[in-house]
Write an enzyme that holds these catalytic residues in place. Structure first.
Site, PDB file in Angstrom:
ATOM      1  CB  VAL A  58      -0.962  -0.010   1.211  1.00  0.00           C
ATOM      2  CG1 VAL A  58      -0.213   0.293   2.504  1.00  0.00           C
ATOM      3  CG2 VAL A  58      -2.119   0.957   1.008  1.00  0.00           C
ATOM      4  CE1 TYR A  59       3.285   1.487   4.529  1.00  0.00           C
ATOM      5  CE2 TYR A  59       5.504   0.644   4.243  1.00  0.00           C
ATOM      6  CZ  TYR A  59       4.403   0.870   5.038  1.00  0.00           C
ATOM      7  OH  TYR A  59       4.429   0.471   6.355  1.00  0.00           O
ATOM      8  CB  SER A  60       3.930   5.164  -3.068  1.00  0.00           C
ATOM      9  OG  SER A  60       4.330   6.206  -2.200  1.00  0.00           O
ATOM     10  CG  PHE A  61      -1.672   3.385  -4.558  1.00  0.00           C
ATOM     11  CD1 PHE A  61      -2.521   2.758  -3.654  1.00  0.00           C
ATOM     12  CD2 PHE A  61      -1.863   4.734  -4.803  1.00  0.00           C
ATOM     13  CE1 PHE A  61      -3.544   3.449  -3.022  1.00  0.00           C
ATOM     14  CE2 PHE A  61      -2.884   5.438  -4.175  1.00  0.00           C
ATOM     15  CZ  PHE A  61      -3.721   4.790  -3.288  1.00  0.00           C
TER      16      PHE A  61
END
Length: 342
Positions: A58-61
């Site tokens: 989920v970090y920066s998709f």
């Protein structure tokens, strides 16, 4: 750097690990480190002895995973020597984050876990993930479905160990019991918020992890920058501090200034800095396997790395502990009362 066991596994991890939430360009105003900066940080961390690198889809998709994977290759780190940890649960598109688009592009359903693992493997450029962590509790998915999906990934060789993050104690305890009862892969670690001024973990989760042999991986060990050394009683909102614009995670504001005063005193006694002392206190807590440090700038990382070599005295640990110790909550105080005379 002296390595530690991850919980009761045979896996050895560095006492500090490099968190990569800052890698990328699109994560709650935190991510701003591009490929070149990431390469330098990964190289410096590896040089200092760090072998555990933590990220999340989920970090920066997904951008953080891509950058980390490239950095490990660009720096020339042997994949078999690095320990890569990532996570699954969060929405994987802006639309999913707003409740639009593919309804299965978020959560801990078997479908999402399987698809997300394959996507993480591609972004990281590897054939296996060393530690795959479920990134929070999913109220819509039965825990046995989650455990069976993770168990299958381990049996397929795509994942070596599994862990969880941000789970309540009752759910973690049930998951451990179910895994043991049905012969499924058992969580080996808990990644959780734990800092000198954020010690709620000590009520239930930390004792549970110690009793069950799970390694604890604290995130935000400097309490979102509150213990970075920038904050003081006479400077409660420094302009260049992340927390001044993004006040997270929650802290005990009644005790934070006394804690910072004590940290500053201990830093002076040890010729160190406030963040180093805060990290050293965490490293001294039983059950902690590796403390996750993240940085936007190299000088921040350099200072954090020094914490691995800082040993606080028993008296200094006691002073820090006393100024921030959380008050017992029920039934803790009843258990303490009933056992005080035994």
């Amino acid at each position: 750097m002296e390595y530690r066991q991850l919980g009761r596994t045979g896996l050895k991890v560095s006492p500090l690990s490099l968190g990569t939430m800052t890698f990328g360009s699109n994560f709650i105003n935190i991510a701003e480190v591009g490929q070149d900066g990431a390469d330098r940080m990964v190289a410096r961390a590896w040089e200092a002895g760090i072998n555990l690198f933590d990220t999340a889809d989920v970090y920066s998709f997904g951008e953080s995973e891509e950058i980390l994977g490239r950095s490990l290759r660009n720096v020339g780190i042997d994949r078999d020597q690095a320990v890569i940890a990532t996570k699954v649960r969060g929405p994987m598109s802006p639309a999913a984050a707003e409740g639009r688009g593919d309804p299965n592009n978020v959560g801990l359903s078997r479908k999402h876990i399987m698809a997300a693992c394959e996507a993480s493997l591609r972004r990281l450029g590897t054939d296996h993930i060393d530690l795959y962590q479920v990134h929070g509790w999913d109220v819509r998915t039965d825990v046995e479905e989650v455990l069976r999906a993770l168990d299958d990934l381990v049996r397929q060789g795509k994942v070596l160990y599994t862990g969880c993050s941000n789970w309540p104690a009752r759910h973690l305890a049930r998951a451990l019991t179910l895994a043991e009862a049905h012969g499924m892969e058992r969580f080996v670690s808990l990644q959780a918020y734990y800092a000198l001024v954020g010690r709620e973990l000590e009520h239930e989760l930390l004792p549970l992890c110690r009793e069950q042999g799970l390694g604890v991986l604290p995130w935000s060990p400097l309490a979102g920058g509150m213990l970075s050394g920038k904050f003081r009683r006479d400077n409660t909102a420094p302009e260049d501090a992340r927390r001044s614009g993004f006040d997270f995670p929650p802290i005990d504001r009644e005790r934070v200034w006394d804690a910072i005063d004590t940290l500053e005193a201990v830093a002076g006694e040890t010729g160190s800095t406030i963040p180093r002392v805060a990290l050293a206190w965490l490293l001294a807590q039983p059950g902690v396997s590796s403390v996750i440090v993240g940085a936007k700038r190299m000088e921040q990382l350099e200072d954090n790395l020094e914490a691995a070599e800082l040993t606080l005295s028993d008296e200094q640990i006691r002073r820090l502990d006393e100024v921030t110790r959380p008050d017992p909550i029920y039934p803790e105080w009843m258990v303490e009362r009933q056992n005080a005379s035994r």
